[in-house]
Design a protein around this motif. Sequence first.
Motif, mmCIF file in Angstrom:
data_model
loop_
_atom_site.group_PDB
_atom_site.id
_atom_site.type_symbol
_atom_site.label_atom_id
_atom_site.label_comp_id
_atom_site.label_asym_id
_atom_site.label_seq_id
_atom_site.Cartn_x
_atom_site.Cartn_y
_atom_site.Cartn_z
ATOM 1 N N VAL A 118 -5.888 1.485 13.458
ATOM 2 C CA VAL A 118 -6.238 0.069 13.387
ATOM 3 C C VAL A 118 -7.071 -0.329 14.599
ATOM 4 O O VAL A 118 -8.102 -1.010 14.475
ATOM 5 N N TRP A 165 -1.962 -4.849 8.044
ATOM 6 C CA TRP A 165 -1.382 -4.453 9.317
ATOM 7 C C TRP A 165 -0.344 -5.468 9.799
ATOM 8 O O TRP A 165 0.769 -5.093 10.196
ATOM 9 N N ARG A 216 2.379 -3.318 8.494
ATOM 10 C CA ARG A 216 2.149 -2.258 9.469
ATOM 11 C C ARG A 216 1.529 -1.008 8.817
ATOM 12 O O ARG A 216 1.921 0.126 9.078
#
Length: 444
Positions: A46, A160, A164
Amino acid sequence: MPPMLTDMPSDRLDVLIKHPFHRETGERLIAFIRDLRECRTPEDYVAFQQDLLHATLAANDARAERSRVIKRLRRGQKLPPDAPDLVIGDPHDLDDWRLELDVLERVGRQLRSIGDAMAWRAFHYDRRHILALRRNESPGPMTLSKDGTVHEIQFADQQWNEHRQFAMLHDLTDCLRIGDVTVFGKPDQNDEQDILLYELKTNPNRREGAQFHRTRMAAEALHEGGPLPGHENARLIDTGVPYATHLSALADAFAHAHRDGLKTMRVPGQRGLLALDISAAGNKWGSLEATRQFEAQYAALLRRTRLTGQRVCYGSGDSAARNYLTAPWGIYPLQPAQCAGLIADVLVFTVTLSSDNFVEELRRAGLDVRWVLPEGAEIESSQSLLEINGHGRRLQVACAEIERLLLELTDLQTWAEGIDRLLEKTESRCQPWPYFTEEHKVWA
């Protein structure tokens, strides 16, 4: 169509390569490749994608600004008051703006090449995903002026923040052209991971169209053995053969080229390899003598390799985010600076073989092979170069596959074994797209 480096006059090419935007990006490429190799967790990916996204949007915005200025100057209008600063040249000179536009086009492709490396690593170097998801037209530069781009970024952020999970944005790559986002689920106790492909709608009332159909086909091709998008008979075929290359020779060649300017060597499979470090060669000889040395040593290499028949030569130059089959330079088993040098074309290499030698190598592996390119025909215009028969099947091998074999320095005996297994497994009407196992052992 952006100009190829080989089509540019030498003085313009020199200015382009030395342009501050190009030099700065070259340094960033090294950092990106180093950071990508450290990615282990969803959080790592990420953060990496966020950095790449910011760099990509900035480069594409700068390119769009210069395109706007060029259109005004072409119409004979004055320079707009909010025009960006021209880094090099006269702001009233149309050609100077075109140069900077070409530089930024290259920068955009170089960043997309990093995106391709991210995709390969995220998919654990499983080529099936690339073969299935590349089968579409390029979406063009990624920009926030497109509603779809904003929606995709918001979706990735949501995945996210709420779950997650890493959601990979396809428009940051060149190789992922079907679907908008791939979401990587959390591995279970057996380290199995769900990988979900999304085609996103900005309008929830819009009916499913051709893009949704292609996305569904790609997913079914990957998970259920269905046909690949674009051809009802095209399917992924597992050769069951572990992939092997001679890329260690390329690492050795670049190490010597960094010291001596260039290096030639023979590679297993009766291939000739030439690696050139442009900066080192220029410092040692100057540009004109470096060109002469390149031509002389390449000719000597061909004599040593004793190539007969039609020569086939492919090189790395100006191919970042252009070559849809070959693995991206960012994952090659080289030092990060060498990978970045290949992307930015300050390091280049060529690999050459001949039709006679190639056929001989494959026949030694037990394949019934025939070279089908007519004498004098151009390789680029040919649909296929090679015909292979076996197990009651006939297979035509396209130029793009030969290019991949050369640029990846694929072990030819491994490839021949895989093709033999492919012919044995494949039904007569099937258009096979082969893949090998354990590629991660080469790239990781």
